[in-house]
Design a protein around this motif. Structure first.
Motif, short mmCIF file in Angstrom:
data_model
loop_
_atom_site.label_atom_id
_atom_site.label_comp_id
_atom_site.label_asym_id
_atom_site.label_seq_id
_atom_site.Cartn_x
_atom_site.Cartn_y
_atom_site.Cartn_z
N ALA A 108 79.06 31.45 70.33
CA ALA A 108 79.18 29.81 70.91
C ALA A 108 77.91 29.87 72.10
CB ALA A 108 80.29 29.64 71.26
N ILE A 109 77.94 30.84 72.74
CA ILE A 109 76.99 30.76 74.03
C ILE A 109 75.66 31.39 73.49
CG2 ILE A 109 78.96 30.64 75.68
CD1 ILE A 109 78.24 33.63 76.21
N GLY A 110 75.33 31.39 72.33
CA GLY A 110 73.84 32.00 71.84
C GLY A 110 73.56 33.41 71.98
N GLN A 111 74.49 34.14 72.16
CA GLN A 111 74.31 35.82 72.23
C GLN A 111 73.96 36.34 70.97
OE1 GLN A 111 74.27 36.31 75.79
NE2 GLN A 111 74.17 33.99 75.50
N ILE A 112 73.12 37.50 70.86
CA ILE A 112 72.69 38.07 69.82
C ILE A 112 73.27 39.24 69.49
CG2 ILE A 112 70.36 38.78 68.57
CD1 ILE A 112 68.82 36.69 70.40
N PRO A 113 73.73 39.68 68.62
CA PRO A 113 74.37 40.74 68.04
C PRO A 113 73.43 42.00 67.84
CG PRO A 113 74.99 39.41 66.28
CD PRO A 113 74.28 38.53 67.44
N LEU A 114 73.46 43.23 68.23
CA LEU A 114 72.52 44.12 68.12
C LEU A 114 73.40 45.50 67.80
CD1 LEU A 114 69.75 45.20 68.55
CD2 LEU A 114 70.39 45.85 70.85
N LYS A 115 72.90 46.14 66.60
CA LYS A 115 73.66 47.22 66.19
C LYS A 115 73.08 48.31 66.79
CE LYS A 115 75.11 45.25 61.62
NZ LYS A 115 75.04 45.46 60.15
N ARG A 116 73.70 49.11 67.58
CA ARG A 116 73.19 50.36 68.39
C ARG A 116 72.85 51.49 67.34
NH1 ARG A 116 76.26 51.69 73.68
NH2 ARG A 116 77.98 51.43 72.01
N GLY A 117 72.03 52.27 67.32
CA GLY A 117 71.60 53.37 66.35
C GLY A 117 71.09 53.02 65.07
N ALA A 118 70.89 51.83 64.83
CA ALA A 118 70.67 51.29 63.54
C ALA A 118 69.34 50.69 63.39
CB ALA A 118 71.63 50.34 62.82
N ILE A 119 68.72 50.82 62.43
CA ILE A 119 67.29 50.05 62.27
C ILE A 119 67.54 48.74 61.65
CG2 ILE A 119 64.96 50.11 61.21
CD1 ILE A 119 65.13 53.30 61.14
N ASP A 120 67.51 47.90 62.57
CA ASP A 120 67.79 46.28 62.20
C ASP A 120 66.87 45.42 62.75
OD1 ASP A 120 68.64 44.03 61.33
OD2 ASP A 120 70.89 44.10 62.41
N ARG A 121 65.78 44.92 62.16
CA ARG A 121 64.83 44.07 62.78
C ARG A 121 65.40 42.47 63.37
NH1 ARG A 121 59.48 45.65 63.09
NH2 ARG A 121 58.92 43.85 62.88
N LYS A 122 66.38 42.29 62.25
CA LYS A 122 66.83 40.82 62.56
C LYS A 122 67.29 40.40 64.13
CE LYS A 122 70.14 37.52 60.79
NZ LYS A 122 71.44 37.15 59.97
N PRO A 123 68.04 41.14 64.80
CA PRO A 123 68.25 40.60 66.19
C PRO A 123 66.86 40.62 66.98
CG PRO A 123 69.20 42.78 65.81
CD PRO A 123 68.65 42.35 64.43
N LEU A 124 65.92 41.50 66.80
CA LEU A 124 64.80 41.45 67.40
C LEU A 124 63.78 40.17 67.09
CD1 LEU A 124 63.82 45.13 67.71
CD2 LEU A 124 64.76 43.70 69.61
N MET A 125 63.80 39.80 66.08
CA MET A 125 62.98 38.87 65.45
C MET A 125 63.99 37.60 65.84
SD MET A 125 60.53 40.22 64.26
CE MET A 125 59.64 38.79 63.99
N THR A 126 64.90 37.66 65.95
CA THR A 126 65.85 36.28 66.56
C THR A 126 65.35 36.04 68.02
OG1 THR A 126 67.64 36.65 64.99
CG2 THR A 126 68.06 35.38 67.07
#
Length: 200
Positions: free
Chosen positions: A69-87
């Protein structure tokens, strides 16, 4: 805001250098990380709304709804996931503020090591970097939380590093950011020691 009002019932919070936050334009906040409280604390105390990259495990239940609700971005630690970085890049390119903990996980908070995500975001967005040091949020070694401990947040001088191409450029940029943040933490540690405040 939760960080600005409710946490003041638990901590005696002092913010130093709040005026150093650029009033406009993309800003990447880099901060040390020694407890789970820092994201809410920094989010609430800075003068501009920010989106922090927060570990995905915290996005469960009511807490997860609150973070989203306050706009924070979930980040999976230890995983290759470009979605949060691109967000995060999208937020920065729109002139917003993103926060990240270069250490990658909670620890002593002295920034002895850093991951490459922050430098990658700078290279991808051209954002100004704002270092922020926090001390006083960790429990003492005996595990007993003291009544309303003193918490200091020190906002450093903004700077705009040039992160070069390739892995070498990323590594050099990461070390520059790590060094700036580590130096700010040491400045805050020295000040707290001189003034009789207990660290962590």
């Amino acid at each position: 805001m939760f960080g600005r009002y409710h946490l003041r019932a638990v901590f005696r919070i002092r913010v130093h250098g709040r005026e150093r936050m650029p009033a406009t334009g993309p800003v990447l906040v880099i901060a040390n990380h020694s407890s789970f409280i820092e994201p809410q604390l920094i989010f609430g105390m800075l003068p501009r709304r920010s989106a922090f990259l927060v570990k995905a495990e915290l996005f469960a239940g009511l807490a997860g709804k609150f973070f989203l609700a306050i706009g924070q971005i979930p980040l999976k630690r230890g995983a290759i996931d470009r979605k949060p970085l691109m967000t995060a890049v999208g937020v920065l390119k729109d002139g917003g503020v993103v926060g990240i903990f270069p250490e990658g996980t909670r620890g002593a908070g002295d920034v002895g090591a850093a991951e490459r995500g922050a430098a990658w975001l700078v290279r991808a967005s051209g954002a100004t970097v704002l270092p922020v040091a926090t001390r006083g949020t960790r429990k003492p070694a005996d595990g007993k939380r003291r009544w309303r401990p003193r918490v200091d947040i020190l906002v450093g001088e903004p700077f705009t590093p040039k992160v070069g191409l390739g892995k070498t450029g990323l590594d050099q940029g990461t070390e520059e950011l790590r060094g700036e943040l580590a130096a700010l933490v040491k400045t805050l540690d020295d000040w707290r020691t001189e003034n009789g405040f207990v660290t962590p």
